[in-house]
Design a protein around this motif. Sequence first.
Motif, short mmCIF file in Angstrom:
data_model
loop_
_atom_site.label_atom_id
_atom_site.label_comp_id
_atom_site.label_asym_id
_atom_site.label_seq_id
_atom_site.Cartn_x
_atom_site.Cartn_y
_atom_site.Cartn_z
N LEU A 301 0.88 -1.04 0.46
CA LEU A 301 -0.14 -0.23 0.50
C LEU A 301 0.96 1.08 0.06
O LEU A 301 0.12 2.19 0.03
N TYR A 302 2.08 0.89 -0.18
CA TYR A 302 3.21 2.16 0.14
C TYR A 302 4.30 1.97 -0.71
O TYR A 302 4.75 1.10 -0.83
N VAL A 375 23.36 16.21 3.47
CA VAL A 375 22.25 15.50 4.25
C VAL A 375 21.43 14.44 3.74
O VAL A 375 20.79 14.87 2.83
N GLN A 376 20.75 13.62 4.48
CA GLN A 376 19.55 12.36 3.89
C GLN A 376 18.18 12.56 4.65
O GLN A 376 18.23 12.53 5.70
N SER A 377 17.04 12.11 3.03
CA SER A 377 15.77 11.95 4.61
C SER A 377 15.40 10.47 3.58
O SER A 377 15.56 10.18 2.10
N GLU A 378 14.25 10.21 4.52
CA GLU A 378 13.38 8.93 3.79
C GLU A 378 12.02 9.72 4.03
O GLU A 378 11.65 10.35 5.19
N LEU A 379 11.39 9.29 2.87
CA LEU A 379 9.81 9.55 3.53
C LEU A 379 9.24 8.58 2.31
O LEU A 379 9.46 7.94 1.61
N ILE A 380 7.53 8.02 3.20
CA ILE A 380 6.92 7.36 2.93
C ILE A 380 5.79 7.42 2.20
O ILE A 380 5.21 8.78 2.97
N LEU A 381 4.77 8.00 0.85
CA LEU A 381 3.97 8.12 0.66
C LEU A 381 2.87 6.39 0.13
O LEU A 381 2.96 5.28 -0.19
N GLN A 382 1.67 7.14 0.75
CA GLN A 382 0.81 5.57 0.42
C GLN A 382 0.50 6.03 -1.40
O GLN A 382 0.10 7.22 -2.05
N LYS A 383 -0.29 4.87 -1.78
CA LYS A 383 -0.04 4.60 -2.94
C LYS A 383 -1.80 5.16 -3.12
O LYS A 383 -2.53 4.75 -2.65
N ASP A 384 -1.82 5.65 -4.83
CA ASP A 384 -3.11 6.03 -4.92
C ASP A 384 -2.67 5.06 -5.94
O ASP A 384 -2.56 5.49 -7.22
N PHE A 385 -3.84 4.18 -6.47
CA PHE A 385 -3.94 2.89 -7.17
C PHE A 385 -4.73 3.49 -8.20
O PHE A 385 -4.38 2.76 -9.45
N VAL A 427 3.75 -5.85 -7.75
CA VAL A 427 3.23 -5.53 -6.38
C VAL A 427 3.29 -6.88 -6.31
O VAL A 427 3.31 -7.29 -4.92
N SER A 428 2.61 -8.32 -6.90
CA SER A 428 2.19 -9.12 -6.36
C SER A 428 3.20 -9.90 -5.98
O SER A 428 2.55 -11.20 -5.00
N SER A 429 4.34 -10.20 -6.06
CA SER A 429 5.33 -11.14 -6.01
C SER A 429 5.85 -10.52 -4.36
O SER A 429 6.84 -10.75 -3.99
N LEU A 430 5.51 -9.34 -3.98
CA LEU A 430 5.88 -8.95 -2.15
C LEU A 430 4.89 -9.74 -1.67
O LEU A 430 4.16 -10.29 -1.71
N ILE A 431 6.33 -9.86 -0.64
CA ILE A 431 5.30 -10.80 0.85
C ILE A 431 4.34 -10.48 1.84
O ILE A 431 4.78 -9.60 2.10
N PRO A 432 3.24 -11.26 1.88
CA PRO A 432 2.47 -10.32 2.38
C PRO A 432 2.96 -10.19 3.84
O PRO A 432 2.33 -9.33 4.10
N LEU A 433 3.76 -10.83 4.36
CA LEU A 433 4.42 -10.47 5.42
C LEU A 433 4.69 -9.61 5.87
O LEU A 433 4.35 -9.54 6.69
N ILE A 437 3.48 -6.35 8.10
CA ILE A 437 5.07 -5.58 9.42
C ILE A 437 5.20 -4.01 9.35
O ILE A 437 4.32 -3.23 10.19
N PHE A 438 4.92 -3.81 8.08
CA PHE A 438 5.46 -2.84 8.27
C PHE A 438 3.85 -1.32 7.65
O PHE A 438 4.30 -0.47 9.04
N MET A 439 2.93 -1.95 7.69
CA MET A 439 1.46 -0.97 8.14
C MET A 439 1.92 -1.60 9.59
O MET A 439 0.86 0.18 9.46
#
Length: 445
Positions: A301-302, A375-385, A427-433, A437-439
């Motif tokens: 989802l992200y 300087v460094q950063s990371e961001l998480i974005l929610q998908k708009d499908f 996307v379908s190859s992602l590990i559901p677990l 955990i990320f969510m």
Amino acid sequence: MAITRIPYPVFLAVLFVMILPHAVAYDPLDPNGNITIKWDIMSWTPDGYVAVVTMFNFQMYRHITSPGWTLGWTWTKKEIIWSMVGAQATDQGDCSKFKINIPHCCKRTPAIVDLLPGVPYNQQIANCCKGGVVASWGQDPAAAVSSFQLSVGLSGTSDKTVRLPKNFTLLGPGRGYTCSQANKVPPSVFLSSDGRRTTQAMMTWNVTCTYSQLLVAKNPSCCVSFSSFYNDTIVPCPTCACGCQNNSTCVIELLFCRSDSKILSVVGVNTPTNDNTPLLQCTDNMCPIRVHWHVKQNYQLYWRVKIAITNFNYRMNYSQWTLAAQHPNLNNVTQVFSFDYKPLVPYPSTNDSGMFYGIKYYNDILMEAGPDGNVQSELILQKDFNTFTFKEGWAFPRKVYFNGDECAMPPPDVYPYLPSSAHGNLVSSLIPLASAIFMLLVHWQ
């Protein structure tokens, strides 16, 4: 009378020249950004007035850095400045005709600079004495204001006899500002400190100054490079994006094979110059700043992006830096690490832009070139499908600005591409677990 027919190419050239001065100052991510200078006459004197001049930086992500602003204008009559509080003129001019009371400045075209922090209290007013450094409105509205007071003589003593100054100029470290003529506006109203009484200025006029990157330099001052987890290709900044190598302003490659102590001993490295001439690491792009956008991970989802900003200038620290970006998924930013973040909404119908900036006392200063020059950063974005895809470079920004200047971008046809075999099953190859955990972690924080 015969009408001369103008060739179409000539017509286009004339039209371009006519619209260029207006177009170059337009910023699509900050269309209403400007610096407004408000001149309030607070009281009349026997030969003039006392005024408070206030500078409001309404730009969302462009600030004025050290060595600060210089404000200038041309007097309409034979005005002088008797005294100033919170600022000073850089040149007194010819005051020889005054024998007893000597004015602070007699120049017809005065140039005013802010005082440095720590001046005696009786030389200060509110919002003065910051060395001319003015924060951007989006980053810190309270610090986006600068003021000084001046007592003007030989100017007239009423709103009927005072003449507005003309030809205002605003110079900053990069210059680049064009100012309007002064416009008389309704007098400002001020509220007392206890909030129980109001006072009104005798007379008020405004000046609006807008920024144009083309007035600063012919080349950009930053560039963008790309990479992704789904492709081994690293797309570098465009060659000569900020100019080509010049040994007089470029530290040669051999220097970087030596120890840090040897680098520091080279004349000119880490040594400020009067004109702030950069001394840059030799690169193919020769940009003082490189912004790297890396598409790091994909979840159910992200998705996750890493941003790194690197300073290649050996003579410049960037304090209170800002980074603005345009991307359609920035309307769904879930979390930003290590940087502060604020959405930009230039138009009511869009929310695809945002600004990043350093956390105060942590990484709000981007140090000069070297081990600490990033300087460094990371961001998480929610998908708009409805729109999300890794195809055709969609995951990379459309525009990037550093300190308000637009950065040079790689051409779209060289963006890291998605392997054709991965289009249907990425996307379908992602590990559901792992996704679950990320969510859980995202919503737990």
